[in-house]
Structure formats: structure tokens, C-alpha cells
Design a protein around this motif. Structure first.
Motif, mmCIF file in Angstrom:
data_model
loop_
_atom_site.group_PDB
_atom_site.id
_atom_site.type_symbol
_atom_site.label_atom_id
_atom_site.label_comp_id
_atom_site.label_asym_id
_atom_site.label_seq_id
_atom_site.Cartn_x
_atom_site.Cartn_y
_atom_site.Cartn_z
ATOM 1 N N ASP A 480 -0.992 41.110 64.812
ATOM 2 C CA ASP A 480 -0.407 42.075 65.741
ATOM 3 C C ASP A 480 -0.421 43.475 65.137
ATOM 4 O O ASP A 480 -0.099 43.655 63.953
ATOM 5 N N THR A 482 0.334 47.831 66.373
ATOM 6 C CA THR A 482 0.739 48.771 67.415
ATOM 7 C C THR A 482 -0.492 49.516 67.916
ATOM 8 O O THR A 482 -1.537 49.558 67.246
ATOM 9 N N GLY A 483 -0.352 50.138 69.082
ATOM 10 C CA GLY A 483 -1.448 50.949 69.594
ATOM 11 C C GLY A 483 -1.791 52.082 68.650
ATOM 12 O O GLY A 483 -2.969 52.432 68.479
ATOM 13 N N GLN A 485 -1.550 51.985 65.425
ATOM 14 C CA GLN A 485 -2.319 51.410 64.320
ATOM 15 C C GLN A 485 -3.769 51.141 64.740
ATOM 16 O O GLN A 485 -4.698 51.333 63.943
ATOM 17 N N ASP A 538 -1.573 52.373 74.535
ATOM 18 C CA ASP A 538 -0.186 52.812 74.419
ATOM 19 C C ASP A 538 0.201 52.753 72.940
ATOM 20 O O ASP A 538 0.238 51.670 72.359
ATOM 21 N N ALA A 540 2.876 52.727 71.408
ATOM 22 C CA ALA A 540 4.056 51.917 71.084
ATOM 23 C C ALA A 540 3.880 50.443 71.423
ATOM 24 O O ALA A 540 4.690 49.607 71.000
ATOM 25 N N ALA A 541 2.859 50.097 72.184
ATOM 26 C CA ALA A 541 2.652 48.716 72.612
ATOM 27 C C ALA A 541 2.081 47.879 71.458
ATOM 28 O O ALA A 541 1.563 48.411 70.474
ATOM 29 N N THR A 542 2.164 46.565 71.598
ATOM 30 C CA THR A 542 1.618 45.642 70.601
ATOM 31 C C THR A 542 0.311 45.058 71.105
ATOM 32 O O THR A 542 0.216 44.605 72.254
ATOM 33 N N TYR A 543 -0.687 45.057 70.232
ATOM 34 C CA TYR A 543 -1.998 44.504 70.560
ATOM 35 C C TYR A 543 -2.340 43.419 69.540
ATOM 36 O O TYR A 543 -2.222 43.630 68.334
#
Length: 603
Positions: A480, A482-483, A485, A538, A540-543
Motif C-alpha cells: 500500500d 499513498t497517492g 508516494q 488523489d 491522500a488516497a491509498t493505492y
């Protein structure tokens, strides 16, 4: 032929005269060296040796276990024609390399064969399946005298490298034939690879080749950044020192032992301005047609080193880069996969014991194509047949079908895209929440060719062919990020340690963005162009991202990929590719090469 650089004034611009007192004042060796080439020993009537002795140095690098002729673009070289056009020539295969080297040695009583590292590792199935024992056997038959280690010699760690040097059966796979593996007849040199506990080189730092009164020292090093391009497990307990400092240190040690003729074998290289093997690297001036790490290395290695045999970049070049004293010095590389070999003439001065880098004859070094128009060496044909017979039950199995060649060339390659798609599909099977996949370009070792390699039929992909593409046995890992990252990962392709030589990750089909090469550094990635499934990223979103274990460990300068969370380790990457090909292709419906349009490149 003599070398092309000028002699050192304090050591070689002398006139030696024979006077009456010479017989009592000069040593026998000095007198013999000063006499004409046709002088005779009065007591025995035997000719005395000439002062100068041409020594042939044959060299190659980055073989990577390619015993059979490499396929596709990996088995061709580009040749620049007199009218400025280019043509490609099929090249490579140890059956042909052996013939070329043996023919080149004819008439050369003083001939040395040396290599610049990566003889093994990332090898096709015929060698890789057997932990590269077949390649060591082939190199023994090639009469290789010495090689440096390369980064791929550490793919399976220092203990396995020691086994390749010293022999013995593999600790887990055991013996593959009824004969015990005897190891390399030639020394591997690892001057800048130290054991962390002892601080000493793990293998010999240098080797001195001798024939009669001629002796030449070889110092072998790999690139200092080997830990950045090899899995952490492969370099555990090892320390890699600076190439220049190491070579200079051992050059002094060799000189103290009376060895003044020195060649450095360096597994680090450069990038010539042209991909043609016969491009003039010295245009517009000495070394003017090459860039990359080897240029600074060459400019700082002690003038006591007479020639540099290099590798790692898989490029072909013959350059004269000035040493710290301002004298031109040969720096060569013979591309990769056994497609070329370099023939260099070192003119040994028996009076000084050094190489006379003088401009009497030119050129001093030439790259030659390992054409496939010569006869095959029977002993190599026998060796290949033996190991192919053992590999056949595994290698001949069909794993998929393709409608055309799928090459691994280009900033974004169709083969890289296919692997990324396969890893995304595999990742989704492990965790439906997997969002995208990224593949490192250096892990895509070859493409897939439509034409049948054996009797399997056109368009059939065998396990052996898949193994050649992905031979590292990396696992597919999910992590996982963050966007923010994810954006940073993309920027690391063209910044930090990758600023001067970008490493463009191969993306799965649902990741798109623009790479603006008119800009510099991290700015080359256009941040607001990055899309996942068509939507802007995003921060702040998780990818959830699928990569191989090498990238998941931060390899190739992608430190951010080493910071993922919620790790899930899957199967090996070749198995993921096999599953994808099997599920998405058949003889009636072969898979087509992906269109490499996921990255929009502005130039």
C-alpha cells in the motif's frame, strides 16, 4: 599493434647506446632488450628477443549465460556503413564465439582472453536452470584467462559465487550430472568487494598473467553501486568500495611486485552517442563520443594502468579517454550476450616491463562482430546439446501464444507492458483491491519472438522463452502507498540516482502519464497528468501496487517503493506471466503485443 598514446617523458624518452663498456655494466636482460630484433646469442646462435612484444588482449563482457544465439534484437548488432546508413547483423552464440576467438588467436603467441563481468546471472534457461554451471563450462572451453565480477555474479549471493569459482555441487539442487562440477578454470577478481567482518576482498583482487619474460597484471572490480541493482539478500554481509580508489591501490601493489603492465577489468560502463558497434567514439575528440560513469572513472584511474576493459551498460565502444597525465588510454566494451569481442594490442616493452603506449600503429583496439556465418565449434555444440537435453522436459512446455514479436526495446516496451499487466492480473487474484503494477526495465531481459526457436511452431511461447525474459525468480509483492508516494515513485525514475540515466518503470495499462524530456530532474514527470483508471491521483488516497520483490526492496534507486505497508508476498514473477499468457491466449486467439502508449513522451 602498438598502442596510440604517447610515452611518459621521464620513463621512455631515452636513447640507449651500446658502447664497449656495456658488456660489463649492463645486465644481460637489458643488453638483450637493447639489441635489434634479429640479434643472436653468440654462444648458442639463437635469436635474442625483440625489445617490444605485441600481446593480444581479446575481451568481452556481459555474456549473461547466452550460450545459444540470442533471439530478436538481443541477437543483432548495428553496423554503421560508409555512406552513413546502418544495417543489422545477426550475432552471438558460444558456438560462433569460440570459432571467432580461436581464429583470432592464430599467429599470436602472446594472447590473453579477459572479461568484464556478468558472465552469469539473468541467464536463459539452458544456463539459469542449472545455476549457470553450463556457462562456466563454456567459458573454460573458451580458454578465458580472467574476469572481473559483475553485479549479476551476486544474484545468488557470495557463497554461490564462490562455488562457481571453486566447484562442488549446488547445496540444494545437488549434482546435475554424474560428474562433480569443477568450477572455473579462470580466476574471478573482486578487488572492491569486501567481507564486512574481515574487511578483505572475498575473491582475488588481481591476477598476473605470465608468459616467458612478459607479465601483465589484471585488477578486477564491479560497480560500487552493486547493492543498488542487486537484491539485498545477494549482497548481504558485503561492502563495495570505490572503483577508482581500489584500482589505484592495487596498481601500486602490483608495481611494488615489479608488475608494471596493468589492465583494469571494470564492470561499469558508458553510453556512446551511437548504437552502432563501429561508431567513432573519439569524434570530435578523444572520448568525445561517450558519456556515463566510466568517463570520470577513466579520467581518475592512475596512469600506471594501461587499458580499461569495461561493461555493465551493454554498449559497444572503443574510446581513447585521457588518463590523469593527459595521455590517451584505451577504454573498451563489447556490448553484451557474446555478440562482439574486442581485439586490443598491448605493446610490451621488455626493457621497462611496461606497456609502450605509442602511436606507431593504429588502431590499437577493434570490436569484431561474432557473426553466425562461420563454422560452429563442435565442442560447444556438444555442450549445448547436453544441457538442452537435461532442460528439455521443463523448457519445451508451451505456456502461451503470441500473434507477433513482443520486443523489450524502447522507453516503454511492449514486453514490459505485458509483464506489468500480468502482475496486475495476478495481484488482483491475490487481493481484488490491487490498483496497478509497475515493472523495472532492467528486469525485462528479452522480448518474445513469433518465429519458432525450436520445433514448437510459430507464435508458441515456451517456458524456456519465458525464463529468458524473467530469469530472476523474484516474487510478486503487493504493498500500500499513498497517492503522494505513487507520484514520488514516478519522479524517482528521473531524479536522484536515476537523474543522469533514467529508469522508466513499465506500467500496467490502467496507469497513464506524461513524461516531458525537455525538462530536467523530477520535473520531467508531469504531475497533473498521472491517471489511474482514468482518474487523477488523489495524494491522500491509498493505492495497492504490485511490483516484484526487487523493487519492493527499494532497488534501482526507488527508495519510496521500499516504504510500502501491508505487504503480501505472492508467487514468483515468471509464474505470474505464465498464468497470464495461459489464461489470455490460445493457438486460435494469440495475444497481441501491447501498444506502448501508456506513457506520453514529450521530446
Amino acid at each position: 599493434m602498438p598502442a596510440t598514446s604517447q610515452p611518459y617523458p621521464s620513463r621512455r624518452r631515452r636513447t640507449y647506446r651500446l658502447v664497449a663498456a656495456a658488456a660489463t655494466l649492463a645486465t644481460a636482460g637489458a643488453l638483450a632488450a637493447a639489441l635489434p630484433a634479429d640479434a643472436h646469442d653468440g654462444r648458442h646462435g639463437k635469436p635474442l628477443p625483440s625489445r617490444y612484444q605485441d600481446v593480444q588482449l581479446l575481451s568481452f563482457n556481459d555474456l549473461h549465460g547466452n550460450l545459444e544465439p540470442p533471439s530478436g534484437s538481443s541477437g543483432r548488432v548495428t553496423e554503421l556503413q560508409a555512406d552513413g546508413t546502418t544495417k543489422t547483423i545477426d550475432a552471438g552464440g558460444v558456438e560462433y564465439l569460440a570459432t571467432h576467438l580461436r581464429e583470432a588467436r592464430k599467429g599470436n603467441k602472446y594472447s590473453i582472453t579477459a572479461a568484464g563481468g556478468d558472465m552469469v546471472g539473468a541467464s536463459p534457461l539452458i544456463s539459469g536452470l542449472f545455476h549457470d554451471e553450463p556457462t562456466i563450462e563454456a567459458l573454460n572451453k573458451l580458454d578465458l584467462d580472467v574476469t572481473s565480477v559483475g553485479n549479476h555474479e551476486f544474484d545468488e549471493g557470495a557463497k554461490e559465487l564462490a562455488r562457481l569459482q571453486n566447484g562442488g555441487c549446488h547445496p540444494t539442487a545437488g549434482c546435475y550430472t554424474d560428474k562433480k562440477f569443477k568450477g572455473a578454470d579462470f580466476p574471478y577478481l573482486a578487488a572492491n568487494v569486501l567481507d564486512e567482518k574481515t574487511g578483505k576482498p572475498i575473491l582475488k583482487p588481481y591476477y598476473v598473467w605470465k608468459k616467458k619474460d612478459v607479465k601483465i597484471g589484471f585488477i578486477g572490480v564491479t560497480l560500487e553501486d552493486t547493492p543498488g541493482v542487486v537484491s539485498a539478500e545477494g549482497v548481504k554481509g558485503l561492502k563495495f568500495k570505490d572503483e577508482v580508489e581500489t584500482i589505484n591501490k592495487y596498481a601500486k601493489e602490483l608495481q611494488k611486485q615489479g608488475v608494471k603492465s596493468i589492465v583494469a577489468l571494470i564492470h561499469e560502463g558508458g553510453l556512446p552517442a551511437s548504437g552502432a558497434y563501429n561508431y567513432n567514439c573519439d569524434s570530435p575528440g578523444a572520448g568525445g563520443g561517450i558519456s556515463g560513469p566510466i568517463v570520470d572513472i577513466a579520467k581518475n584511474i592512475s596512469p600506471s594502468v594501461d587499458a580499461l576493459v569495461t561493461g555493465h551498460t551493454h554498449a559497444a565502444y572503443v574510446c581513447t579517454i585521457p588518463d590523469p597525465a593527459g595521455n590517451p588510454r584505451m577504454v573498451t566494451s563489447a556490448a553484451s550476450f557474446g555478440r562482439l569481442y574486442t581485439d586490443t594490442t598491448l605493446t610490451y616493452d621488455r626493457f621497462t616491463g611496461d606497456i609502450a603506449r605509442t602511436a606507431v600503429k593504429s588502431p590499437q583496439s577493434v570490436n569484431h562482430v561474432v557473426t553466425r556465418t562461420v563454422a560452429k565449434a563442435p565442442d560447444m555444440t556438444e555442450l549445448i546439446g547436453k544441457w538442452n537435453t537435461l532442460a528439455a522436459p521443463v523448457g519445451n512446455r508451451a505456456i502461451g501464444h503470441i500473434s507477433a514479436d513482443i520486443p523489450n526495446t524502447g522507453t516503454e516496451s511492449p514486453m514490459g507492458d505485458l509483464i506489468a499487466d500480468a502482475q496486475l492480473a495476478y495481484g488482483k487474484g491475490l487481493d481484488a483491491g490491487t490498483d496497478l503494477a509497475l515493472m523495472n526495465p532492467g528486469g525485462v531481459r528479452a522480448g518474445l519472438t513469433y518465429a519458432a526457436k525450436g520445433d514448437e511452431g510459430d507464435g508458441v511461447v515456451t517456458y524456456a522463452e519465458g525464463f529468458t525474459v524473467q530469469p530472476f525468480s523474484n516474487t510478486v509483492n503487493l504493498q500500500d502507498f499513498t497517492g503522494a508516494q505513487l507520484i514520488q515513485v514516478l519522479k524517482e525514475q528521473v531524479s536522484g540516482s536515476n537523474a543522469s540515466a533514467p529508469k522508466i518503470l513499465q506500467p500496467s495499462a490502467n496507469l497513464t502519464y506524461t513524461l516531458d524530456l525537455t525538462k530536467t530532474g523530477a520535473d520531467r514527470v508531469v504531475t497533473d497528468s498521472v491517471r489511474v483508471n482514468g482518474a487523477a491521483v488523489d495524494p491522500a488516497a491509498t493505492y495497492r501496487i504490485a511490483t516484484n520483490s526487487f523493487l519492493a526492496g527499494g532497488g534501482d534507486g526507488f527508495t519510496t517503493l521500499g516504504q510500502g505497508t501491508n505487504d503480501l508476498v505472492g508467487t514468483d514473477d515468471l509464474a505470474a506471466l505464465e498464468q497470464y499468457l495461459t489464461a489470455n491466449s490460445s493457438a486460435a486467439n494469440p495475444i497481441a503485443p501491447p501498444v506502448a502508449n501508456r506513457i506520453t513522451i514529450v521530446q
